[in-house]
Design an enzyme around this catalytic site. Structure first.
Site, short mmCIF file in Angstrom:
data_model
loop_
_atom_site.label_atom_id
_atom_site.label_comp_id
_atom_site.label_asym_id
_atom_site.label_seq_id
_atom_site.Cartn_x
_atom_site.Cartn_y
_atom_site.Cartn_z
N HIS A 98 0.82 -1.21 0.00
CA HIS A 98 0.00 0.00 0.00
C HIS A 98 0.86 1.26 0.00
O HIS A 98 0.54 2.23 -0.66
CB HIS A 98 -0.90 -0.03 1.24
N HIS A 153 -10.71 2.24 -0.99
CA HIS A 153 -10.90 1.92 0.42
C HIS A 153 -11.67 0.61 0.50
O HIS A 153 -12.72 0.51 1.11
CB HIS A 153 -11.63 3.06 1.14
#
Lengths: 275, 778
Positions: free
Chosen positions: B73, B121
């Protein structure tokens, strides 16, 4: 009189920028004022303000303090605790107060609307409620509004059209009166010329959902107090200020620069000028 | 293991030293697992070597920081190699800053720049849809605000399993798609509406591959004066770090490592703590305060605290400026007592911003935050050498070279191609019953009205929305192609659209991505805007699996090809891997957020028919291309021929269309996408409350192809009857195909061809289209 308008805000009010712009466009001095600037000791000298600095107030749309309890309840409680007398005097002296969407909710919670008693600009407790929409959710849509005021409301005096289009965007906008006393309240509002806007369909007829987006009694979209200088409405005139705000639905008069909402701000400013 | 490897340090707070130096490979892996670092043995060995050369063992907080910094990430270790190769090399003269910062910065006009950020998300939303989606909005707003920009629009493409999926068949630990949809929409609604930023665009797509792994992508556009853009780096030695906003707690610990692994049945119990808690009423004043300190020019740099929390933000801000930093962790305001230093350091608690300030301006900055009732605290300072030291109550708990921490690994992961299916043009057959199929298409949740979602978002707050996502008759609107906002006082506008077609990318990631790019451009052109830039949110499965990696590489290649040839720069983006569970991997989902510029918003074009009797023109060429089409889905005919496109052709058509809008009075325009011509005509009818009489005899090919094919680079245009022939001649002179296919009519929608008629009452088409999604949501 020089026009000086405060657009009040606390955390979560979020329509102050466009409201200030609308007011400035029609010639007012207008600024967004945080409620703390009116009372808090921590504020630096040059940012301190007093209600006496202004001759008009607008409470803009948004979700003041998050509206996690009844919409407008916290903003109005803070105002009541620090400004109650000032506001009562402000209204009594005939200065105008406009509440849009969340601002309408605040004025209702504050007891400034429906404001049917000339001697008591703020009632002890709220006399009506803007309850949760019948659809039980937040809805954003355009609404047709029929203007039904006979001249009492100082914010719509210059309105030439019978029907205007303003956007609505809220979860709690259903005008509700105490159970069993609904017709009593409505009759008095009509008698006192306090009804300003009512939701209608595209033909101008009173109609149910979605034309009446929240299930308001008597299709009420906006009302003023008995003296006409306090006005609250759920729809957003600042979002219909320019002609381009009306862009994506069939309408006439796209050639003009301004839209249906300008008249509210213009009327407010012209009224103050004459005070 | 714990006793020997983890040694409690003799201080009065929780701190452990970890014995890496005498650990073998197996122990290293166990350490990574036990601390939740999600690092592999090779990465652990690299860390071990680093500490060996420093002659000591690391503290837990140091390993945790590396776990964050080296996660997929944060450091894009699987994607960077390919992104650099195909996408990052496309810059044009009007791009002010791309890729390097939290958001892309692009010239809007002489004085202003627009700022754009786009993120996923996904994992948090699959576990806790309301909170996950809400914090997604919170995070993307911070990315824009930290550049010094006022957010002006939110965009939210969403992807879920099929809404009619039987509850009884849901895999364990999986939530129903309609439950997820409702929760995600409510989360975006309650956050976006409260902070007062309009949600103007997005998309919703239902496909079985999202059943166990929904995707929630969130984008934000902001506007800033060019001379007020704030860098995400410190100003210089001696600058002070101020942490502002929400308190720091145990929520959101290991969010990035959780996002960098596959979801599984037990993810909910194990990882709920990784989902942060958002609070829009902390954020709203935080935005005001941040923009006020920018306007007053009180700060040298600003960065939001997102993935990795302080551990990522402090080091990156210092290093980007060529310096180091010293931080005093006990100064960080906490939500709860007794948090270990490492928890404070990596917490991803929401609504926090880090700013750097010259020491003499600290009081001024603190005053602004205090005025807005936002907590703000001095937590450290910038120092000369490029190391980062962290103290807790006077004890040094962290001391590493920032370049080592931020210089995460980079992989060129291997990939293997899926065996290509030979495209066959003869594979798809006409329907037995055209009307039945047409009805099914209109009512398909991927086609039908998204009104139930759109209306829950305030798309008009800030009073700068010119074209809304719903256009046409009040309360009876149709879908628009792109939203248009007017972000400054001038009449210049921004057009915004979000597009991807996962059914196409699933069959063929290359042509599917190219088609998605084509659709993005079509939508921008349809509202009369010049395509200006785009950002991407690349949602894929597990990159360690070569076939997933192949999907990613194909997709990125196609995007680079389209963008490069069209000259549309990619200015920011996000890669989200590991959208995969033991049940399925998501369809390759390279979501594109396209931005166009309108010179004058008064020339925007809407998507619905304006007047009976006007001519309807089809622009573009129709081929039998049904791969990934709605027709193929509702007729249950598999099709491999994903629509082709060609950037040079798209460029030629886009230019000709935009020029034609200047030359002619074009009353409406709509692109052809899902459901093909039949759906596009119907949507244009619905918005205007007017029917259409379509005659397809002038076009070659099979009727069902003309009606339902999803070939790229096509639009429908409405002009007055007297202009129709000139309009067509104009496009032909520009080497584009154009056909007059009918007129705007009364109360029916009818399609005619040789020996063929399909006619439905407008009211009936509208009923099907309006209820296609709401029949599931209520």
């Amino acid at each position: 009189m020089e026009v000086r308008i405060a657009v009040l805000r606390i955390e979560g009010t979020n329509c102050e920028d466009e409201t200030v712009k609308a007011l400035r466009n029609v010639g007012a001095f207008a600024e967004a004022v945080h409620l703390k600037q009116l009372y808090s000791d921590m504020i630096k000298e040059k940012e301190r303000r007093s209600l006496r600095d202004y001759n008009g107030i607008v409470i803009p749309g948004g979700f003041s303090a998050g509206d996690y309890v009844r919409a407008g309840a916290i903003f109005s409680a803070r105002m009541r605790s620090v400004l109650r007398r000032d506001i009562e005097e402000f209204i009594r002296e005939g200065y105008p107060i406009l509440g849009i969407c969340n601002g309408f909710q605040v004025l209702v919670e504050l007891g400034a609307l429906p404001g049917m008693d000339e001697d008591k600009p703020l009632s002890e407790k709220p006399e009506m409620v803007l309850a949760i929409n019948n659809s039980n959710r937040f809805e954003c849509r355009l609404s047709y509004l029929k203007h039904e005021n006979r001249g009492n409301c100082i914010f719509t005096g210059a309105l030439k059209k019978d029907i205007v289009v303003y956007p609505v965007a809220h979860a709690e906008g259903k005008v509700t009166f105490p159970s069993g006393l609904e017709s009593l309240h409505i009759n008095r509002l009509v008698e006192n010329d306090q009804i300003v806007f009512r939701y209608v369909d595209e033909r101008g007829n009173y109609a149910g959902y979605p034309w009446n987006p929240n299930g308001s009694i008597y299709n009420i979209a906006g009302i003023c107090n008995i003296t006409g200088n306090v006005f609250g409405l759920m729809p957003h005139p600042e979002r219909a200020f320019y002609a381009w705000h009306h862009f994506d639905y069939p309408s006439e008069g796209k050639e003009s620069e301004y839209g249906d909402g300008k008249v509210v701000f213009e009327s407010m400013v012209n009224y103050i000028k004459k005070l | 293991m714990s006793g020997e490897v983890f040694r409690k340090v003799d201080v009065d707070f929780p701190l452990y030293q970890v014995d890496l130096l005498s650990s073998d490979d197996e122990t290293l892996q166990k350490i990574s697992d036990e601390l939740g670092l999600a690092l592999n043995v090779d990465e652990m060995k690299r860390i071990k070597e680093y500490f060996r050369s420093n002659g000591r063992n690391p503290y837990d907080i140091e390993l945790q920081a590396l776990g964050q910094a080296w996660s997929e990430h944060c450091c894009y270790k699987s994607s960077k190699y390919y992104l650099k190769q195909f996408i990052f090399n496309l810059e044009t003269d009007y791009v002010i800053s791309a890729i390097k910062e939290d958001a892309g910065v692009v010239e809007f006009d002489e004085d202003y720049a627009y700022v754009v950020a786009f993120e996923s998300h996904n994992h948090p939303s699959a576990i806790e849809p309301y909170g996950g989606a809400a914090t997604g909005i919170g995070g993307i707003l911070r990315d824009v605000v930290c550049m010094g920009a006022q957010p002006v629009a939110l965009i939210d493409p969403l992807f879920f399993g099929k809404p009619d999926f039987e509850h009884a068949r849901l895999p364990r630990g999986t939530k129903h798609p309609v439950y997820l949809l409702s929760g995600v929409v409510a989360g975006i609604r309650d956050y976006g509406n409260r902070v007062g930023i309009p949600t103007v665009a997005g998309m919703v797509f239902f496909d079985e591959s999202y059943l166990t792994n929904c995707l929630v992508n969130v984008g934000c556009i902001g506007i800033a004066r060019k001379d007020s853009i704030v860098p995400s780096r410190a100003g210089g030695e001696g600058d002070v770090f101020i942490l502002a906003g929400g308190l720091t707690g145990r929520d959101g610990i290991h969010g990035v490592t959780f996002a960098s692994a596959e979801l599984k049945e037990t993810s909910e119990e194990e990882s709920r703590g990784a989902v942060q808690l958002g609070n829009p009423i902390t954020k709203e004043p935080l935005i005001h305060a941040c923009l006020e300190i920018v306007e007053k020019r009180l700060i040298t740099g600003m960065k939001d605290l997102g993935g990795g929390g302080l551990s990522c933000a402090v080091g990156e801000m210092a290093l980007a400026a060529g310096f180091g930093a010293r931080v005093y962790l006990e100064k960080v305001p906490l939500k709860e007592l007794n948090m270990a230093p490492w928890e404070i350091w990596v917490s991803e608690s929401q609504e926090r911003m880090l700013v750097t300030v010259k020491p003499e301006l600290v009081d001024d900055v603190l005053y602004v935050f205090d005025k807005w009732d936002v907590t703000a605290t001095v937590i450290g300072e910038v120092k000369k050498d490029k190391t980062l030291e962290v103290y807790y109550n006077g004890f040094k708990v962290y001391d590493m070279d920032i370049e080592f921490v931020t210089g995460g690994p980079e992989y060129c992961r291997p990939y293997t191609a899926k065996k290509p299916q030979p495209p066959s043009l003869q594979e798809v057959k006409p329907p037995r019953d055209y009307e039945e199929i047409f009805r099914k298409i209109l009512a398909h949740p991927n086609v039908s009205s998204k009104e139930w979602i759109i209306r829950q978002y305030d798309h008009q707050v800030r009073a700068s929305t010119v074209l809304r996502p719903l256009q046409g008759r009040i309360n009876l609107e149709t879908h628009g192609d792109a939203a248009v906002i007017k972000p400054t006082e001038s009449l210049r506008g921004l057009a915004i659209t979000a597009d991807v077609n996962p059914w196409m990318t699933k069959i063929d990631p290359y042509w599917g991505t190219a088609s998605s790019f084509d659709e993005m451009v079509r939508n921008l052109v349809a509202v009369n805007s010049l395509p200006h830039s785009f950002v991407d949110c690349l949602n894929f499965g597990n990159p360690e699996k070569p076939e997933r990696m192949w999907e990613f590489v194909e997709s990125v290649k196609a995007m680079g090809w389209m963008a490069g040839e069209m000259g549309i720069p990619c200015v920011s983006g996000n890669v989200s891997f590991y959208n995969e569970t033991p049940h399925a991997s998501v369809a390759p989902t390279p979501t594109l957020l396209g931005i166009g510029i309108l010179e004058d918003i008064r020339n925007a074009i809407t998507s619905y028919f304006k007047k009976k009797g006007n001519s309807i023109i089809l622009v573009g060429e129709t081929q039998p291309e049904f791969g990934g089409s709605v027709y193929s889905a509702v007729t249950s005919q598999p099709a491999s021929m994903v629509p082709r496109t060609d950037p040079q052709k798209l460029k030629k058509y886009s230019k000709a269309m935009l020029d034609s809008f200047r030359e002619f009075n074009v009353l409406s325009c709509h692109d052809l996408s899902e459901g093909g011509l039949a759906v596009a005509v119907t949507e244009m009818c619905i918005g205007g409350g007017r029917g259409a009489e379509i005659d397809l005899r002038g076009i070659e090919g099979d009727t069902f192809v003309k009606l339902f094919s999803e070939s790229n680079t096509r639009w429908l245009v409405e002009v007055e009857e007297r202009d129709a022939q000139d309009y067509i001649a104009y496009l032909i002179s520009r080497e584009c195909s154009a056909f007059e296919i009918g007129v705007v009519a009364g109360k029916e929608v009818s399609f005619n061809d040789i020996d063929f008629q399909l006619e439905l009452k407008l009211q009936e088409t509208e009923r099907l289209w309006r209820n296609g999604l709401s029949r599931f949501t209520g």
